[in-house]
Motif scaffolding. Structure first.
Motif, PDB file in Angstrom:
ATOM      1  N   GLY A   1       0.789  -1.235   0.000  1.00 22.16           N
ATOM      2  CA  GLY A   1       0.000   0.000   0.000  1.00 22.16           C
ATOM      3  C   GLY A   1       0.818   1.281   0.000  1.00 22.16           C
ATOM      4  N   ALA A   2       2.112   1.174   0.391  1.00 22.26           N
ATOM      5  CA  ALA A   2       2.944   2.383   0.486  1.00 22.26           C
ATOM      6  C   ALA A   2       4.306   2.112  -0.158  1.00 22.26           C
ATOM      7  CB  ALA A   2       3.127   2.782   1.953  1.00 22.26           C
ATOM      8  N   PRO A   3       4.338   2.081  -1.487  1.00 23.14           N
ATOM      9  CA  PRO A   3       5.571   1.671  -2.188  1.00 23.14           C
ATOM     10  C   PRO A   3       6.774   2.555  -1.837  1.00 23.14           C
ATOM     11  CG  PRO A   3       3.725   1.887  -3.729  1.00 23.14           C
ATOM     12  CD  PRO A   3       3.258   2.432  -2.421  1.00 23.14           C
ATOM     13  N   ALA A   4       7.922   1.879  -1.631  1.00 23.13           N
ATOM     14  CA  ALA A   4       9.120   2.596  -1.157  1.00 23.13           C
ATOM     15  C   ALA A   4       9.838   3.357  -2.274  1.00 23.13           C
ATOM     16  CB  ALA A   4      10.078   1.595  -0.507  1.00 23.13           C
ATOM     17  N   SER A   5       9.878   2.786  -3.483  1.00 24.74           N
ATOM     18  CA  SER A   5      10.671   3.419  -4.558  1.00 24.74           C
ATOM     19  C   SER A   5       9.821   4.375  -5.392  1.00 24.74           C
ATOM     20  CB  SER A   5      11.302   2.345  -5.456  1.00 24.74           C
ATOM     21  OG  SER A   5      12.344   1.703  -4.770  1.00 24.74           O
ATOM     22  N   TRP A   6       8.921   5.070  -4.750  1.00 21.14           N
ATOM     23  CA  TRP A   6       7.942   5.931  -5.430  1.00 21.14           C
ATOM     24  C   TRP A   6       8.587   6.946  -6.382  1.00 21.14           C
ATOM     25  CZ3 TRP A   6       2.517   5.820  -4.769  1.00 21.14           C
ATOM     26  CH2 TRP A   6       1.844   6.867  -5.399  1.00 21.14           C
ATOM     27  N   ASP A   7       9.466   7.789  -5.842  1.00 18.79           N
ATOM     28  CA  ASP A   7       9.994   8.900  -6.653  1.00 18.79           C
ATOM     29  C   ASP A   7      10.766   8.396  -7.868  1.00 18.79           C
ATOM     30  OD1 ASP A   7       8.878  10.745  -4.962  1.00 18.79           O
ATOM     31  OD2 ASP A   7      10.676  10.940  -3.716  1.00 18.79           O
ATOM     32  N   ARG A   8      11.575   7.368  -7.643  1.00 17.45           N
ATOM     33  CA  ARG A   8      12.361   6.902  -8.792  1.00 17.45           C
ATOM     34  C   ARG A   8      11.500   6.163  -9.812  1.00 17.45           C
ATOM     35  NH1 ARG A   8      16.875   3.842  -5.101  1.00 17.45           N
ATOM     36  NH2 ARG A   8      15.639   2.144  -4.280  1.00 17.45           N
ATOM     37  N   ALA A   9      10.377   5.605  -9.365  1.00 18.35           N
ATOM     38  CA  ALA A   9       9.450   4.978 -10.312  1.00 18.35           C
ATOM     39  C   ALA A   9       8.701   6.047 -11.116  1.00 18.35           C
ATOM     40  CB  ALA A   9       8.471   4.064  -9.569  1.00 18.35           C
ATOM     41  N   VAL A  10       8.378   7.162 -10.471  1.00 18.72           N
ATOM     42  CA  VAL A  10       7.752   8.284 -11.193  1.00 18.72           C
ATOM     43  C   VAL A  10       8.698   8.731 -12.308  1.00 18.72           C
ATOM     44  CG1 VAL A  10       7.056  10.719 -11.017  1.00 18.72           C
ATOM     45  CG2 VAL A  10       6.339   9.086  -9.244  1.00 18.72           C
ATOM     46  N   ARG A  11       9.978   8.806 -11.964  1.00 15.82           N
ATOM     47  CA  ARG A  11      10.979   9.207 -12.959  1.00 15.82           C
ATOM     48  C   ARG A  11      10.980   8.251 -14.158  1.00 15.82           C
ATOM     49  NH1 ARG A  11      17.531   9.791 -11.994  1.00 15.82           N
ATOM     50  NH2 ARG A  11      17.942  10.687 -14.030  1.00 15.82           N
ATOM     51  N   THR A  12      10.898   6.960 -13.880  1.00 15.29           N
ATOM     52  CA  THR A  12      10.840   5.954 -14.959  1.00 15.29           C
ATOM     53  C   THR A  12       9.657   6.216 -15.886  1.00 15.29           C
ATOM     54  OG1 THR A  12      11.884   4.194 -13.671  1.00 15.29           O
ATOM     55  CG2 THR A  12      10.420   3.492 -15.444  1.00 15.29           C
ATOM     56  N   ILE A  13       8.486   6.425 -15.293  1.00 17.33           N
ATOM     57  CA  ILE A  13       7.281   6.622 -16.105  1.00 17.33           C
ATOM     58  C   ILE A  13       7.405   7.913 -16.908  1.00 17.33           C
ATOM     59  CG2 ILE A  13       4.755   6.910 -16.044  1.00 17.33           C
ATOM     60  CD1 ILE A  13       5.848   4.033 -15.328  1.00 17.33           C
ATOM     61  N   ASN A  14       7.862   8.959 -16.275  1.00 21.23           N
ATOM     62  CA  ASN A  14       7.993  10.239 -16.989  1.00 21.23           C
ATOM     63  C   ASN A  14       9.028  10.158 -18.112  1.00 21.23           C
ATOM     64  OD1 ASN A  14       6.038  11.469 -15.475  1.00 21.23           O
ATOM     65  ND2 ASN A  14       7.463  12.336 -13.978  1.00 21.23           N
ATOM     66  N   GLU A  15      10.177   9.562 -17.818  1.00 24.31           N
ATOM     67  CA  GLU A  15      11.253   9.535 -18.814  1.00 24.31           C
ATOM     68  C   GLU A  15      10.975   8.600 -19.991  1.00 24.31           C
ATOM     69  OE1 GLU A  15      15.156  10.673 -16.099  1.00 24.31           O
ATOM     70  OE2 GLU A  15      15.008   8.678 -16.966  1.00 24.31           O
ATOM     71  N   THR A  16      10.130   7.583 -19.766  1.00 28.27           N
ATOM     72  CA  THR A  16       9.886   6.634 -20.863  1.00 28.27           C
ATOM     73  C   THR A  16       8.538   6.898 -21.534  1.00 28.27           C
ATOM     74  OG1 THR A  16       8.784   4.954 -19.484  1.00 28.27           O
ATOM     75  CG2 THR A  16      11.187   4.834 -19.620  1.00 28.27           C
ATOM     76  N   ASN A  17       7.889   8.019 -21.163  1.00 25.26           N
ATOM     77  CA  ASN A  17       6.547   8.270 -21.664  1.00 25.26           C
ATOM     78  C   ASN A  17       5.660   7.062 -21.364  1.00 25.26           C
ATOM     79  OD1 ASN A  17       4.439   9.545 -22.952  1.00 25.26           O
ATOM     80  ND2 ASN A  17       5.017   8.795 -24.995  1.00 25.26           N
ATOM     81  N   GLY A  18       5.835   6.547 -20.144  1.00 22.92           N
ATOM     82  CA  GLY A  18       5.162   5.319 -19.750  1.00 22.92           C
ATOM     83  C   GLY A  18       3.754   5.537 -19.242  1.00 22.92           C
ATOM     84  N   VAL A  19       3.127   4.435 -18.865  1.00 24.80           N
ATOM     85  CA  VAL A  19       1.790   4.491 -18.274  1.00 24.80           C
ATOM     86  C   VAL A  19       1.748   3.573 -17.046  1.00 24.80           C
ATOM     87  CG1 VAL A  19       0.637   4.928 -20.482  1.00 24.80           C
ATOM     88  CG2 VAL A  19       0.847   2.592 -19.656  1.00 24.80           C
TER      89      VAL A  19
END
Ligand code: F0G
Length: 436
Positions: free
Chosen positions: A314-332
Motif C-alpha cells: 500500500g505504500a511503495p518505497a521506490s515511489w519517486d524513482r518509479a515516477v521518474r521511470t514513467i515520466n522519462e519513458t513516456n510510460g503508463v
C-alpha cells in the motif's frame, strides 16, 4: 591490497545529491535519509560492450555464466570474480506463445520469464548483487521485509554467502511455495502481525538499530542487478528495443530499475530508442496507478488487498524513482482486477508457460491497454513474468478446483474408481470450455 579506484562507482542520494563511496554500507543517505543510487564510471563504448556481452554468452562457468554478471560493466564495474555470490542467475527465456498473444490482441507479444531464476523469481538478479556487496562490506547478518519472493531469494543467497538471514513477512499473506523456500534455505523467519508495509518499516528500524544489512529494494545494489532483466532482453533482441515493456508493480523497485537500465543503455548508445514502460498494479493495491491518473500530483498510500499477494503493498518505497521511470519513458501506469489477473494467469498457465498471480498482472495489463487503444496491435511488447507458477500452488488449486461459479478457464480434476470403463466415460465427456 587490491587496486580499485579507476573502476569504482559512487552512491548518490536521489534527494539531496550527497555522495558516498561504493563501499560505504549506509542503508540510506547519511545526510537526509533519502534513497541512494549507484553511478558507474563509463567503461567501453557501445560497440565494445556489445561485442563483450556476446562473447560471454557461451561461458559455462564463472561470472560470465550469470545473466547478471555478464553485464557487470553496467552493474558493478569494480567487482572481482572471487567476490561474487552467484548461483548463477538470469539467462531467462524470451517466449512467444500464440495463445497468449491472441488473448491480449498483441500479435508480437513476448514474455520474459523471470520465474526461470534459481529461486523462481526475478529477485535473484538483485539479490546476487546485494549479497555480494553485503559480504564485501563485511555484513554480520542480512535482513529483508517481503511478500515472499525476496525472502526466498535472500534466504538462498545468504546460505551461499554463509551469512545469517532474518526475514519479516506478513503472517498468513505469503504464498505457500515462498514461505516453504524461505524456511528450507535456512533463514530466520519472522511472521509479523501486519501487512508488508508494516514489515518494511520494522525491518528498516531493526536493521538500523542492530547493524544488520537491509537487502530490500531500497538497497541500491538490488536495483543494479534487476536492471539486467532489461539489459538481457535487449541483448536477446540484438539491441533492437520493443515499443513497450510491461511489468507488475508493487513496491516499485523493479519499475525504478527498469527506468535506470533504459536511461543508461540509451546514454551509452546501446539503444537509440527508449521503450515505453507499462507498470501494472492490482486494483486492490494501486496507489501508484491512482496517482498516475492524477498526474502524480500526490503520493498516495492505501490499505492493500489482492489475490496477487506478491504485490499486496500500500505504500511503495521506490515511489519517486518509479515516477521518474514513467515520466522519462513516456510510460503508463494502470491497474487490473483480481479476476483479470486470474484469467490472464489461466491463459499463461494453459499455454504451458505458467506464472504466479502477480506476474500475470503484466499480461492482463497489456490486454487492457490494447483494448483501450494505448498499445497498438502491431507494436512489439515484452511482458515480464516475475515469478514461477509453483510459487503459489494455493491460488492454482483454488481457481481450478474450488471456485464457484466455475471460471471460464477452470480445469476441474475428476475423481474416478480404478476402472478402464471410468476412464472411457471421462474420455467421452464433452471438452469443457477452456478445457479442451
Ligand atoms: N512480481 C512478483 C512475483 C514479486 O514478488 C514482486 C515483488 C513484484 C512483482 C513487484 O515488484 O516490488 O519491485 O514493484 N515482491 C516483493 C517481495 C515485494 O517481497 O518479494 P516491485
Amino acid at each position: 591490497m587490491s587496486v580499485r579506484p579507476s573502476r569504482e562507482s559512487c552512491q548518490r542520494c536521489a534527494a539531496c545529491a550527497h555522495e558516498i563511496g561504493e563501499l560505504d554500507a549506509a542503508a540510506v543517505c547519511p545526510r537526509c535519509g533519502g534513497l541512494l543510487e549507484l553511478e558507474h564510471p563509463s567503461v567501453g563504448d557501445a560497440a565494445t560492450l556489445r561485442t563483450r556481452f556476446v562473447s560471454r554468452r557461451t561461458a559455462m562457468t564463472g561470472p560470465d555464466h550469470s545473466g547478471v554478471w555478464r553485464y557487470r560493466e553496467l552493474v558493478l564495474p569494480s567487482i572481482r570474480p572471487e567476490e561474487i555470490v552467484s548461483h548463477p542467475e538470469g539467462n531467462t527465456p524470451l517466449m512467444a506463445r500464440p495463445a497468449v498473444a491472441a488473448w491480449t490482441g498483441i500479435e508480437r507479444l513476448l514474455m520474459k520469464h523471470e520465474g526461470h531464476n534459481p529461486t523462481g523469481s526475478f529477485k535473484d538478479r538483485g539479490m546476487t548483487v546485494a549479497m555480494t556487496q553485503a559480504r564485501r562490506t563485511n555484513a554480520r547478518a542480512v535482513a529483508c521485509a517481503s511478500t515472499g519472493n525476496t525472502s526466498a531469494s535472500l534466504a538462498a543467497y545468504a546460505a551461499l554467502a554463509g551469512l545469517p538471514a532474518l526475514v519479516f513477512v506478513p503472517v498468513g499473506k505469503v504464498a505457500l511455495g515462498k514461505i516453504a523456500q524461505t524456511m528450507a534455505y535456512g533463514a530466520r523467519t519472522l511472521l509479523v502481525r501486519g501487512n508488508f508495509d508494516d514489515c518494511l518499516s520494522l525491518a528498516r528500524d531493526a536493521s538500523a538499530a542492530l547493524g544488520i544489512h537491509l537487502l530490500n529494494s531500497v538497497n541500491p545494489f538490488r536495483l543494479e542487478g534487476q536492471k539486467t532483466i532489461v539489459l538481457e532482453l535487449l541483448d536477446q533482441l540484438d539491441w533492437d528495443p520493443p515499443e513497450w515493456i510491461a511489468l507488475p508493480a508493487g513496491n516499485l523497485g523493479n519499475t525504478a530499475a527498469f527506468g535506470k537500465a533504459l536511461r543508461e543503455a540509451y546514454a551509452r548508445g546501446l539503444i537509440t530508442r527508449v521503450p515505453r514502460i507499462a507498470a501494472v498494479q492490482a486494483s486492490g493495491a494501486a496507489p501508484f496507478a491512482e496517482s498516475f491518473r492524477g498526474g502524480f500530483a500526490e503520493r498516495l498510500r492505501v490499505d492493500p488487498d489482492t489475490i496477487a499477494t506478491a504485490i499486496r503493498i500500500g505504500a511503495p518505497a521506490s515511489w519517486d524513482r518509479a515516477v521518474r521511470t514513467i515520466n522519462e519513458t513516456n510510460g503508463v501506469v494502470t491497474s487490473v482486477s483480481d479476476d483479470e489477473i486470474l484469467e490472464a494467469k489461466a491463459v499463461i498457465d494453459a499455454a504451458g508457460v505458467g506464472c504466479e498471480p502477480a506476474s500475470a498482472a503484466s499480461v492482463a495489463g497489456v490486454k487492457q491497454l490494447r483494448s483501450l487503444g494505448v498499445i497498438a496491435p502491431t507494436e512489439r511488447v515484452v511482458a515480464v513474468l516475475t515469478g514461477h507458477v509453483l510459487k503459489d500452488p494455493g491460488a492454482v488449486v483454488a481457481y481450478h478446483q474450488d471456485t464457484e461459479p466455475r471460471p471460464e478457464h477452470a480445469n476441474r480434476p475428476i475423481e474416478i474408481d480404478p476402472l478402464v470403463s471410468e476412464v472411457e466415460r471421462v474420455l467421452m465427456l464433452p471438452a469443457e470450455r477452456g478445457n479442451g
